[in-house]
Design an enzyme around this catalytic site. Structure first.
Site, PDB file in Angstrom:
ATOM      1  N   THR A  12      37.446  49.186  41.633  1.00  0.00           N
ATOM      2  CA  THR A  12      36.470  48.428  40.870  1.00  0.00           C
ATOM      3  C   THR A  12      37.043  48.199  39.474  1.00  0.00           C
ATOM      4  O   THR A  12      38.241  48.356  39.246  1.00  0.00           O
ATOM      5  CB  THR A  12      35.121  49.165  40.831  1.00  0.00           C
ATOM      6  N   MET A  13      36.189  47.824  38.527  1.00  0.00           N
ATOM      7  CA  MET A  13      36.652  47.505  37.171  1.00  0.00           C
ATOM      8  C   MET A  13      37.120  48.759  36.436  1.00  0.00           C
ATOM      9  O   MET A  13      36.737  49.878  36.774  1.00  0.00           O
ATOM     10  CB  MET A  13      35.511  46.861  36.369  1.00  0.00           C
ATOM     11  N   LYS A  17      44.311  49.023  36.852  1.00  0.00           N
ATOM     12  CA  LYS A  17      45.153  48.273  37.795  1.00  0.00           C
ATOM     13  C   LYS A  17      46.221  47.454  37.069  1.00  0.00           C
ATOM     14  O   LYS A  17      47.395  47.479  37.431  1.00  0.00           O
ATOM     15  CB  LYS A  17      44.286  47.337  38.652  1.00  0.00           C
ATOM     16  N   THR A  18      45.802  46.704  36.058  1.00  0.00           N
ATOM     17  CA  THR A  18      46.749  45.832  35.364  1.00  0.00           C
ATOM     18  C   THR A  18      47.772  46.650  34.581  1.00  0.00           C
ATOM     19  O   THR A  18      48.945  46.266  34.479  1.00  0.00           O
ATOM     20  CB  THR A  18      46.000  44.855  34.437  1.00  0.00           C
ATOM     21  N   GLU A  88      44.694  40.077  40.470  1.00  0.00           N
ATOM     22  CA  GLU A  88      43.401  39.473  40.836  1.00  0.00           C
ATOM     23  C   GLU A  88      43.471  38.797  42.212  1.00  0.00           C
ATOM     24  O   GLU A  88      42.970  37.693  42.429  1.00  0.00           O
ATOM     25  CB  GLU A  88      42.948  38.465  39.771  1.00  0.00           C
ATOM     26  N   CYS A 145      31.932  56.231  37.466  1.00  0.00           N
ATOM     27  CA  CYS A 145      30.595  55.776  37.074  1.00  0.00           C
ATOM     28  C   CYS A 145      30.188  56.546  35.814  1.00  0.00           C
ATOM     29  O   CYS A 145      30.774  57.585  35.479  1.00  0.00           O
ATOM     30  CB  CYS A 145      29.634  56.057  38.220  1.00  0.00           C
ATOM     31  N   CYS A 183      28.840  54.189  40.896  1.00  0.00           N
ATOM     32  CA  CYS A 183      28.862  54.882  42.184  1.00  0.00           C
ATOM     33  C   CYS A 183      27.787  54.266  43.081  1.00  0.00           C
ATOM     34  O   CYS A 183      26.948  53.476  42.617  1.00  0.00           O
ATOM     35  CB  CYS A 183      28.604  56.375  41.986  1.00  0.00           C
TER      36      CYS A 183
END
Length: 204
Positions: A12-13, A17-18, A88, A145, A183
């Protein structure tokens, strides 16, 4: 014979990742390897760059338009390329993901995809769905979360309030929109307003 893999790194955000993508590219290039970096044109955030929340940037080699053939984009541009990276990836369509899979097997070039698994409605993005079906390797990035549990879902806030309606693709920061990692419990409670006490009573 071991062939190159199609790898999907998802979360998720706010999971980094980047940051991982830029770090991995740096490792390749530091060792003298040529790479190609792509991202979907629809991801208007940072224009023709990818950018971390910490401010690190990397210019994209090619932007992929909706329904554009990745074969056509990369034709004649793969000489000595050791890895293809895509950010993305959830915004790609199924046929574009299939092309990436074919590249790994026909040309023996690994393809590493980064992206989200679910949209704000708890549904697969088309690109993510296809990657989960055919990728050789799946790797989940973990983020939390607000309660401290692992967040695997994302809530969309419009003007500070969670929403379940609207276009699937709206980029973070546009039109007073922001995304929050949640979550399962807090997604159901805060976004869908599920009454857990009522469910407990019904199941007694």
């Amino acid at each position: 014979m071991v062939l190159a893999k199609l790898i999907f790194k998802y979360s998720t955000m706010n999971s980094g990742k980047t940051m991982d993508l830029i770090r991995t590219i740096y490792n390749y290039e530091e060792n003298g390897y040529k790479i190609i970096l792509l991202k979907p044109f629809v991801d208007s955030k940072a224009g023709n760059y990818i950018e971390t929340r910490a401010g690190l940037k990397r210019k994209v080699d090619y932007l992929i338009k909706n329904n554009e053939s990745i074969f056509n984009i990369l034709k004649g541009n793969l000489k000595n390329v050791k890895c293809i990276f895509i950010d993305e990836t959830q915004f790609l369509n199924e046929s574009q993901i299939d092309e990436l899979f074919l590249i790994t097997k026909a040309l023996d070039i690994p393809v590493i995809c980064y992206g989200l698994r679910n949209n704000f409605k708890m549904e697969f993005f088309s690109g993510s769905k296809r990657l989960l079906e055919i990728a050789d390797t799946l790797e989940e990035f973990k983020t939390l979360c607000h309660c401290g549990r692992v967040a695997r879902y994302v809530g969309r806030k419009v003007n500070g309030k969670y929403a379940l309606e609207g276009d699937t693709i709206v980029i973070d920061g546009e039109k007073d929109i922001e995304y929050k990692p949640l979550c399962g419990y807090h997604y159901l409670k805060e976004v869908r307003h599920i009454d857990f006490d009522k469910i407990k009573e019904e199941l007694k």
